[in-house]
Design a protein around this motif. Structure first.
Motif, short mmCIF file in Angstrom:
data_model
loop_
_atom_site.label_atom_id
_atom_site.label_comp_id
_atom_site.label_asym_id
_atom_site.label_seq_id
_atom_site.Cartn_x
_atom_site.Cartn_y
_atom_site.Cartn_z
N ALA A 74 0.77 -1.14 0.20
CA ALA A 74 0.23 -0.07 -0.02
C ALA A 74 0.51 0.89 -0.34
O ALA A 74 0.60 2.25 -0.83
CB ALA A 74 -1.09 0.18 1.18
N GLY A 75 1.78 0.87 0.97
CA GLY A 75 3.22 2.39 1.08
C GLY A 75 3.36 2.80 -0.31
O GLY A 75 3.39 3.57 -0.63
N GLY A 89 6.20 4.45 -6.81
CA GLY A 89 5.40 3.17 -6.18
C GLY A 89 6.76 2.49 -6.35
O GLY A 89 6.87 1.04 -7.10
N LYS A 90 8.07 2.44 -6.04
CA LYS A 90 8.45 1.33 -6.17
C LYS A 90 8.53 0.48 -5.60
O LYS A 90 8.05 1.03 -4.25
CB LYS A 90 10.70 2.44 -5.57
CG LYS A 90 10.69 3.65 -6.54
CD LYS A 90 10.82 3.70 -7.80
CE LYS A 90 10.12 2.55 -9.28
NZ LYS A 90 10.84 3.10 -9.95
N SER A 91 8.33 -0.65 -5.57
CA SER A 91 8.47 -1.96 -5.14
C SER A 91 9.92 -2.19 -4.28
O SER A 91 9.59 -3.14 -2.79
CB SER A 91 7.82 -2.77 -5.61
OG SER A 91 9.37 -3.10 -6.65
N ASP A 118 11.40 -3.27 -9.42
CA ASP A 118 12.41 -2.18 -9.66
C ASP A 118 13.83 -2.78 -10.90
O ASP A 118 13.70 -1.37 -11.06
CB ASP A 118 12.67 -1.92 -8.88
CG ASP A 118 11.95 -0.71 -7.87
OD1 ASP A 118 10.22 -0.91 -8.24
OD2 ASP A 118 11.84 -0.67 -6.37
N GLY A 119 13.54 -3.46 -10.59
CA GLY A 119 14.82 -3.92 -12.23
C GLY A 119 14.73 -5.71 -11.96
O GLY A 119 14.16 -6.61 -11.73
N SER A 128 19.10 4.42 -7.75
CA SER A 128 19.43 5.43 -6.99
C SER A 128 19.51 6.35 -7.66
O SER A 128 20.04 7.89 -7.21
CB SER A 128 20.30 4.93 -6.25
OG SER A 128 21.64 5.05 -6.64
N GLY A 129 19.47 6.58 -8.52
CA GLY A 129 19.42 7.46 -10.24
C GLY A 129 20.58 7.97 -10.15
O GLY A 129 20.49 8.74 -11.16
N GLU A 130 21.45 7.58 -10.20
CA GLU A 130 23.20 7.67 -10.85
C GLU A 130 22.84 7.07 -12.27
O GLU A 130 22.65 5.70 -12.64
CB GLU A 130 24.32 6.48 -10.18
CG GLU A 130 24.34 7.13 -9.10
CD GLU A 130 25.60 6.20 -7.93
OE1 GLU A 130 26.18 5.14 -8.62
OE2 GLU A 130 25.41 5.50 -7.02
#
Lengths: 326, 326
Positions: free
Chosen positions: A48-49, A56-58, A116-117, A305-307
């Motif tokens: 839910a979080g 909506g990262k799992s 996520d991956g 982590s965005g890098e």
DNA sequence: TTGAAAGCGCTAACAG
DNA sequence: CTGTTAGCGCTTTCAA
């Protein structure tokens, strides 16, 4: 969560904050909420979080391997899971049991869970699967082989070159009656091709080969080797596609009273622990199967982590380690 | 999903039905929705789905093992994953790396994800963890050992009895200089206790033991065995806590020119493929590690499908298989 | 057969 | 620092 809020006499938002950003709460309310959580045995629903929070990262990464029952993949999975765990991610496991057709269905299911991956084994995904993955927009790493245009990222080594290096190693040590024991499977076939190419380059045109239908049973090693040997009396060196198989061949040689490597040289693959436990110690082609998992995990993590990290293709290479069996 | 609805010119509910209960739609609308799904490459979000649907089942089961890099657990995990997959469930993997303290954190995380079931390795969970699990109200199966009052369900065998049976087997075959090579780990210790008890029952009071700190490296087998042998010259039989270790000892014997089993009997554990590939063929205590996964999966599945199934404790037993090494 | 509306359990502005 | 109010993406009554 509303139970907790009621119990603690605060709002839902406060409970949420107590859990996710406790530093933004007064010590008083924090204590209140924590007590209520404790009393009720409340466990926040992460699904839910992530649904509610942006993006909506799992925090889940999925990996697909033929089977985890094979040491080579299990060590990759182990390393991958450990690396991901350090980054706060968990591993969802998918197995194809070598049925490559199963891969697409697994991917579909994982995508539905909004992993996520994704890490895939091998580089031979169908065009439709490649397209699907690209559209999904999540980081993907293919492993255990090399190719020019990966779906996204890639970490592996050249199975073809492994085969060639194996042939050259054996020939350099004076063996010219070459045999190959592997599996009926992508990467093994690549190695066989490389092995043949390497042999041919040194004028050895004839190479015996036995390809076992997966799952490979180590107990097949002896019989398969026996077949090859009787088919080809001048056989004096075999390249086994994993150290277990090689150990099986060595045992078979013991049984026949054939000296290793004098009567028969045996080269393994993987540098599994048994290579150093066998007698004679097994020469083997070391491939970094743990590294594959670790690197794949790191690449995913840094991407997540965005890098905008560096290399998307990493060739881990391999190394022929010469011990006593060749 | 709203994109699909718009594209197809229908309501959200209709799209949802097209996906979950296509039989309740007119062929016309169904086709419309499917075309839109195809065109947009839409992949339904399962997390949102399970959040919305009653009960909020995630169709995910989690398993916690020390490490999947150890064959014994990887085969259990393999079988478990396969069984679950057949029932439409996926496997979330947790590894403790033998740090039993990590287990609670993993459980917490899994509970947060609302996994539908959980399989644990071993039976030595802390009281607080047991309580937490019971409160969670999901089916839990403990594995790889036996106990009277499991948290919920249990599938395993008696490690103590395995040890005792091993000692009896060795003694029955005339060996009285007994040694034990295992790991510094719960189940291995249980087997050692049983081994000692079995030995003592036949008047063999002195048992050599080497316990390796996990992760166990097969290459340690030889050196550890060597230590035991030099410490205790009358040593003439060793019980190794897995067949890999046993193979390592056999190799060491080859190297020393010690005949197996005449000079040294070697008994393994697991009946791994290598037991039948080794020379001499390894006698071993067969434990059904694949069965553990399969049964655990089945128990979970039947529980999850609402059946108030029968036995909650299943003792898979074990069997001493006598081959040539003892 | 189809649609509208009310949530599932939680987070994220936005006020206060 | 805390509460209110919208949703996140979907399923599910309940009517139409």
């Amino acid at each position: 969560m509303s139970d907790v809020a009621r119990e603690a006499g605060v709002s839902l938002a406060t409970v949420s904050r107590a859990i996710n950003e406790p530093e933004k709460l007064s010590a008083e309310k924090l204590a209140l909420v924590r007590a209520a959580v404790e009393r009720l045995g409340y466990v926040p629903n992460l699904n839910a979080g992530s649904l509610a929070s942006a993006g909506g990262k799992s925090r889940i990464v999925a990996a697909i391997v033929p089977t985890v029952a094979n040491v080579v993949f299990s060590e990759t999975v182990d390393a991958l899971a450990q690396t991901l765990a350090r980054g706060g991610y968990q591993l969802l496991l998918g197995q194809t049991s070598y049925r490559s057709g199963d891969e697409e269905g697994l991917v579909e299911a994982f995508l539905g869970r909004r992993v996520d991956g994704l890490v895939l084994t091998g580089t031979t995904q169908s065009a439709s699967l490649r397209a699907k993955l690209k559209r999904a927009g999540i980081p993907v790493v293919q492993t255990w082989d090399l190719m020019d245009k990966p779906i996204d990222m890639l970490v592996g080594f050249s199975n073809f070159e492994v085969g060639r290096a194996a042939a050259e190693h054996l020939i350099a040590r004076g063996h010219r009656g070459l045999g190959f024991i592997g599996a009926q499977e992508e990467r093994s076939r690549q190695r066989l091709e490389g092995f043949r190419a390497g042999a041919a380059a040194h004028g050895v045109a004839d190479v015996q080969a036995e390809l076992i239908l997966p799952p490979v049973d180590i107990a097949d090693a002896g019989p398969r080797f026996a077949q090859m040997a009787s088919r080809c009396p001048e056989l004096n060196a075999v390249f086994c596609n994993n150290d277990m198989l090689a150990a099986g061949v060595v045992f078979e040689c013991h049984q026949r009273g054939w000296a290793v490597p004098q009567r028969m040289a045996v080269l393994g693959l993987g540098d599994l622990p048994i290579a150093r436990a066998a007698f004679p110690r097994l020469s083997t082609v070391e491939v970094r199967r743990g590294q594959i998992g670790t690197r794949a995990g790191q690449m995913l993590l840094s991407r997540l982590s965005g890098e905008r990290s560096g290399a998307d293709i990493v060739d881990l290479g391999f190394e022929v380690v010469t011990r006593a069996s060749t």
